[in-house]
Design an enzyme around this catalytic site. Structure first.
Site, PDB file in Angstrom:
ATOM      1  N   VAL A  13      -1.952  -9.530   7.692  1.00 38.56           N
ATOM      2  CA  VAL A  13      -1.635 -10.590   6.722  1.00 38.56           C
ATOM      3  C   VAL A  13      -0.321 -10.341   5.979  1.00 38.56           C
ATOM      4  O   VAL A  13       0.091 -11.172   5.177  1.00 38.56           O
ATOM      5  CB  VAL A  13      -2.770 -10.797   5.689  1.00 38.56           C
ATOM      6  CG1 VAL A  13      -4.013 -11.333   6.363  1.00 38.56           C
ATOM      7  CG2 VAL A  13      -3.052  -9.517   4.919  1.00 38.56           C
ATOM      8  N   LYS A  36       0.870   5.762   2.092  1.00 36.86           N
ATOM      9  CA  LYS A  36       0.040   5.181   3.151  1.00 36.86           C
ATOM     10  C   LYS A  36      -1.010   6.225   3.484  1.00 36.86           C
ATOM     11  O   LYS A  36      -0.756   7.178   4.221  1.00 36.86           O
ATOM     12  CB  LYS A  36       0.896   4.853   4.382  1.00 36.86           C
ATOM     13  CG  LYS A  36       0.121   4.225   5.531  1.00 36.86           C
ATOM     14  CD  LYS A  36      -0.301   2.798   5.234  1.00 36.86           C
ATOM     15  CE  LYS A  36      -1.016   2.178   6.437  1.00 36.86           C
ATOM     16  NZ  LYS A  36      -1.381   0.773   6.212  1.00 36.86           N
ATOM     17  N   GLU A 109      -0.659   1.594  -0.038  1.00 40.33           N
ATOM     18  CA  GLU A 109      -0.973   0.538   0.933  1.00 40.33           C
ATOM     19  C   GLU A 109      -2.234   0.896   1.712  1.00 40.33           C
ATOM     20  O   GLU A 109      -2.288   1.930   2.386  1.00 40.33           O
ATOM     21  CB  GLU A 109       0.171   0.307   1.919  1.00 40.33           C
ATOM     22  CG  GLU A 109      -0.148  -0.827   2.890  1.00 40.33           C
ATOM     23  CD  GLU A 109       0.839  -0.983   4.034  1.00 40.33           C
ATOM     24  OE1 GLU A 109       0.556  -1.776   4.950  1.00 40.33           O
ATOM     25  OE2 GLU A 109       1.883  -0.297   4.016  1.00 40.33           O
ATOM     26  N   GLY A 110      -3.236   0.035   1.638  1.00 38.26           N
ATOM     27  CA  GLY A 110      -4.469   0.254   2.375  1.00 38.26           C
ATOM     28  C   GLY A 110      -4.335  -0.072   3.854  1.00 38.26           C
ATOM     29  O   GLY A 110      -3.268  -0.455   4.343  1.00 38.26           O
ATOM     30  N   SER A 171       2.919 -14.027   4.270  1.00 36.45           N
ATOM     31  CA  SER A 171       3.816 -14.637   5.255  1.00 36.45           C
ATOM     32  C   SER A 171       3.770 -16.152   5.096  1.00 36.45           C
ATOM     33  O   SER A 171       2.896 -16.822   5.652  1.00 36.45           O
ATOM     34  CB  SER A 171       3.396 -14.229   6.678  1.00 36.45           C
ATOM     35  OG  SER A 171       4.275 -14.767   7.639  1.00 36.45           O
ATOM     36  N   PRO A 200       8.375 -15.033   2.479  1.00 39.78           N
ATOM     37  CA  PRO A 200       8.650 -15.857   3.662  1.00 39.78           C
ATOM     38  C   PRO A 200       8.385 -15.110   4.963  1.00 39.78           C
ATOM     39  O   PRO A 200       8.632 -13.903   5.064  1.00 39.78           O
ATOM     40  CB  PRO A 200      10.130 -16.216   3.511  1.00 39.78           C
ATOM     41  CG  PRO A 200      10.702 -15.177   2.613  1.00 39.78           C
ATOM     42  CD  PRO A 200       9.596 -14.762   1.688  1.00 39.78           C
TER      43      PRO A 200
END
Length: 223
Positions: A13, A36, A109-110, A171, A200
């Site tokens: 996503v 991460k 960040e997962g 996005s 975007p």
């Protein structure tokens, strides 16, 4: 000191580019480290670029990749498939807290969604966020189906006493259709969480100079 966890409603996503945008925004007011905890799917011959590498390329921020697994699977599945031990969420939480002592902001960040297991003991990014007292941003799709996925994710966070800090559309299409246009209003309406940014489509392909110049404009004034 702020710890910000970036999770999503699903894989793909736009969490990585959203993480980069959030890290760049935080860097405007202090030192930033990006973490991460688990990266999967970057084994030999995969052709995939690690999320940490993408974030560093786009922002120049220091990025810490803690566990790497070959197969493009959920972390616990990838670890079990190989028969390897990976750290429990508590160890990742300790690493994040250490980084938070020397940085103004740590962005985590997962992997996949909020209930994806990061270890073989059942620990999730939700557990990690709760353990370190993080703020949480949820990256969502703009497309049809996003309302259900977003509401479920927000409900899971609230069930643990975590009120999401905001939603980010990971996005946004160049030519949005009816569903995408309606979802701009419906996402904050049905979740009760503000939409703080819309990134975007294709932003991850920008060069660093272009990315850092454009990123501030993706956030809402109130975000």
């Amino acid at each position: 000191m702020t710890i910000l966890v970036v999770t999503g409603t699903d894989t793909g996503v736009g969490k990585t580019v959203a993480t980069a945008a959030l890290a760049h925004r935080a860097a405007a007011s202090g030192s930033v480290a990006v973490v991460k905890p688990v990266q999967t799917g970057v084994g030999p011959g995969s052709g995939e670029v690690a999320d940490a590498e993408v974030v560093h390329r786009l922002t120049g921020c220091a990025v810490h990749e803690l566990t790497v697994l070959d197969e493009p699977l959920a972390p616990d599945t990838a670890a079990r498939l190989r028969g390897v031990r990976i750290p429990p969420v508590a160890e990742y939480a300790d690493r994040v807290r250490v980084l938070a002592e020397s940085h103004d902001t740590v962005v985590v960040e997962g992997s996949g969604g909020v209930l994806v297991r990061l270890d073989t003991e059942g620990g999730t990014i939700l557990d990690l966020a709760a353990e370190v007292g993080a703020e949480v941003v949820v990256v969502v799709s703009a497309a049809l189906g996003t309302l259900n996925h977003s509401e479920l994710t927000v409900a899971a966070l609230r069930a643990r006493g975590i009120e999401p800090a905001g939603l980010v559309i990971g996005s946004w299409p160049g030519e949005p259709g009816l569903a995408e246009t309606c979802n701009l209003d419906d996402l904050p309406r049905v979740t009760g969480v503000p939409l703080i940014a819309s990134i975007p489509a294709g932003a991850g392909a920008l060069g660093r100079d272009e990315f850092v110049a454009a990123a501030p404009g993706w956030f809402s004034p109130a975000g």
